[in-house]
Design a protein around this motif. Sequence first.
Motif, PDB file in Angstrom:
ATOM      1  N   GLN A   1      64.903  28.370  44.535  1.00 36.53           N
ATOM      2  CA  GLN A   1      65.914  27.859  45.456  1.00 36.53           C
ATOM      3  C   GLN A   1      66.062  28.784  46.664  1.00 36.53           C
ATOM      4  OE1 GLN A   1      70.059  28.002  44.315  1.00 36.53           O
ATOM      5  NE2 GLN A   1      70.452  26.053  45.359  1.00 36.53           N
ATOM      6  N   ALA A   2      66.117  30.087  46.430  1.00 34.91           N
ATOM      7  CA  ALA A   2      66.273  31.046  47.530  1.00 34.91           C
ATOM      8  C   ALA A   2      65.052  31.029  48.447  1.00 34.91           C
ATOM      9  CB  ALA A   2      66.498  32.452  46.966  1.00 34.91           C
ATOM     10  N   PHE A   3      63.869  30.925  47.862  1.00 32.25           N
ATOM     11  CA  PHE A   3      62.636  30.842  48.652  1.00 32.25           C
ATOM     12  C   PHE A   3      62.680  29.632  49.577  1.00 32.25           C
ATOM     13  CE2 PHE A   3      58.349  28.912  48.917  1.00 32.25           C
ATOM     14  CZ  PHE A   3      57.699  29.887  49.653  1.00 32.25           C
ATOM     15  N   TYR A   4      63.010  28.459  49.018  1.00 28.11           N
ATOM     16  CA  TYR A   4      63.022  27.248  49.833  1.00 28.11           C
ATOM     17  C   TYR A   4      64.163  27.247  50.845  1.00 28.11           C
ATOM     18  CZ  TYR A   4      59.203  25.339  47.187  1.00 28.11           C
ATOM     19  OH  TYR A   4      57.964  25.140  46.620  1.00 28.11           O
ATOM     20  N   ARG A   5      65.280  27.794  50.484  1.00 24.34           N
ATOM     21  CA  ARG A   5      66.383  27.855  51.448  1.00 24.34           C
ATOM     22  C   ARG A   5      65.955  28.659  52.676  1.00 24.34           C
ATOM     23  NH1 ARG A   5      72.783  28.544  50.577  1.00 24.34           N
ATOM     24  NH2 ARG A   5      73.290  28.395  52.777  1.00 24.34           N
ATOM     25  N   CYS A   6      65.277  29.762  52.448  1.00 23.83           N
ATOM     26  CA  CYS A   6      64.793  30.591  53.553  1.00 23.83           C
ATOM     27  C   CYS A   6      63.675  29.874  54.324  1.00 23.83           C
ATOM     28  CB  CYS A   6      64.311  31.924  53.001  1.00 23.83           C
ATOM     29  SG  CYS A   6      64.051  33.175  54.253  1.00 23.83           S
TER      30      CYS A   6
ATOM     31  N   ASN B   1      54.659  37.156  51.754  1.00 25.95           N
ATOM     32  CA  ASN B   1      55.743  38.143  51.696  1.00 25.95           C
ATOM     33  C   ASN B   1      57.067  37.496  51.317  1.00 25.95           C
ATOM     34  OD1 ASN B   1      53.994  40.233  52.348  1.00 25.95           O
ATOM     35  ND2 ASN B   1      54.508  40.190  54.527  1.00 25.95           N
ATOM     36  N   LEU B   2      57.315  36.288  51.838  1.00 27.21           N
ATOM     37  CA  LEU B   2      58.542  35.573  51.509  1.00 27.21           C
ATOM     38  C   LEU B   2      58.571  35.225  50.026  1.00 27.21           C
ATOM     39  CD1 LEU B   2      61.172  34.324  52.615  1.00 27.21           C
ATOM     40  CD2 LEU B   2      59.865  32.213  53.005  1.00 27.21           C
ATOM     41  N   ALA B   3      57.476  34.724  49.506  1.00 20.22           N
ATOM     42  CA  ALA B   3      57.405  34.400  48.076  1.00 20.22           C
ATOM     43  C   ALA B   3      57.657  35.659  47.247  1.00 20.22           C
ATOM     44  CB  ALA B   3      56.053  33.788  47.738  1.00 20.22           C
ATOM     45  N   ASN B   4      56.992  36.743  47.601  1.00 16.94           N
ATOM     46  CA  ASN B   4      57.147  38.002  46.870  1.00 16.94           C
ATOM     47  C   ASN B   4      58.581  38.528  46.949  1.00 16.94           C
ATOM     48  OD1 ASN B   4      53.831  39.215  47.781  1.00 16.94           O
ATOM     49  ND2 ASN B   4      54.442  37.830  46.164  1.00 16.94           N
TER      50      ASN B   4
ATOM     51  N   VAL C   1      55.880  30.887  39.578  1.00 18.24           N
ATOM     52  CA  VAL C   1      56.522  31.929  38.787  1.00 18.24           C
ATOM     53  C   VAL C   1      55.468  32.755  38.065  1.00 18.24           C
ATOM     54  CG1 VAL C   1      58.655  30.614  38.483  1.00 18.24           C
ATOM     55  CG2 VAL C   1      56.873  30.487  36.732  1.00 18.24           C
ATOM     56  N   PHE C   2      54.265  32.227  37.961  1.00 13.89           N
ATOM     57  CA  PHE C   2      53.166  32.918  37.282  1.00 13.89           C
ATOM     58  C   PHE C   2      52.337  33.699  38.298  1.00 13.89           C
ATOM     59  CE2 PHE C   2      53.984  28.925  34.941  1.00 13.89           C
ATOM     60  CZ  PHE C   2      54.519  29.481  33.792  1.00 13.89           C
TER      61      PHE C   2
ATOM     62  N   PHE D   1      61.226  36.953  46.833  1.00 13.59           N
ATOM     63  CA  PHE D   1      62.061  36.252  45.865  1.00 13.59           C
ATOM     64  C   PHE D   1      61.469  36.270  44.453  1.00 13.59           C
ATOM     65  CE2 PHE D   1      63.361  34.452  49.973  1.00 13.59           C
ATOM     66  CZ  PHE D   1      64.690  34.826  49.926  1.00 13.59           C
ATOM     67  N   GLY D   2      60.517  37.172  44.220  1.00 16.03           N
ATOM     68  CA  GLY D   2      59.963  37.334  42.880  1.00 16.03           C
ATOM     69  C   GLY D   2      58.964  36.265  42.481  1.00 16.03           C
ATOM     70  N   LEU D   3      58.459  35.531  43.459  1.00 13.15           N
ATOM     71  CA  LEU D   3      57.469  34.483  43.187  1.00 13.15           C
ATOM     72  C   LEU D   3      56.081  34.994  43.586  1.00 13.15           C
ATOM     73  CD1 LEU D   3      59.560  31.500  44.566  1.00 13.15           C
ATOM     74  CD2 LEU D   3      59.182  32.093  42.162  1.00 13.15           C
ATOM     75  N   HIS D   4      55.071  34.304  43.147  1.00 15.76           N
ATOM     76  CA  HIS D   4      53.693  34.709  43.413  1.00 15.76           C
ATOM     77  C   HIS D   4      53.010  33.694  44.319  1.00 15.76           C
ATOM     78  CE1 HIS D   4      54.059  37.802  40.348  1.00 15.76           C
ATOM     79  NE2 HIS D   4      54.716  36.897  39.653  1.00 15.76           N
ATOM     80  N   PHE D   5      52.193  34.191  45.207  1.00 21.37           N
ATOM     81  CA  PHE D   5      51.440  33.385  46.160  1.00 21.37           C
ATOM     82  C   PHE D   5      50.002  33.307  45.637  1.00 21.37           C
ATOM     83  CE2 PHE D   5      49.401  32.649  50.330  1.00 21.37           C
ATOM     84  CZ  PHE D   5      50.277  31.722  50.877  1.00 21.37           C
ATOM     85  N   LEU D   6      49.578  32.114  45.277  1.00 20.63           N
ATOM     86  CA  LEU D   6      48.277  31.954  44.645  1.00 20.63           C
ATOM     87  C   LEU D   6      47.266  31.319  45.591  1.00 20.63           C
ATOM     88  CD1 LEU D   6      49.376  30.541  41.167  1.00 20.63           C
ATOM     89  CD2 LEU D   6      49.072  32.939  41.846  1.00 20.63           C
TER      90      LEU D   6
END
Length: 168
Positions: free
Chosen positions: A70-75, A152-155, A32-33, A157-162
Amino acid sequence: MTKRGIEHFPYPEDWTDDLLNELGYRRRAVSVFDHWLTEEEWEASPYIVLERAQAVGLEADFLEQCYQFQAFYRCLFEKGVFRLTGLRTKRQVAWHPHWDRRLKKAVNAIAWDLRWGSEFYAPTNHVRVMSGDDRTDVLLLEEEADERALENLANKFGLHFLRGENWL
């Protein structure tokens, strides 16, 4: 439970990048960060646990982050996923060919930070997921993994890829 799939969960003695590279993994994270938190940032962040968010009136934001995970992992898991179960001394694997009640329950536990240390392997995406306790989960990407697609998938859903050196 099944023994099939356990090979996707090697347990190295050491989790250094060098040893993970030997096992064929690139370590990344989804969070989330937007960056690796310093110890001071972690101590001050209201988004580490629900109780902190509630204390400062950010419960709705915290819950939205849970839905994003949850949406990220479901996908990520939609085409099937192995889930590591059992004790560390007696590890077993469950296969979920699609999003089912048991998988949803396991994902909700990590999305809402009710449980950390859960592990999954999505064969279609060539990625192993290890849930964390600080709103950041580790992704171990195999050589065949499409890193850009995962980012791209993380982004999406509003998440960050670190990426980076600051592994806790």
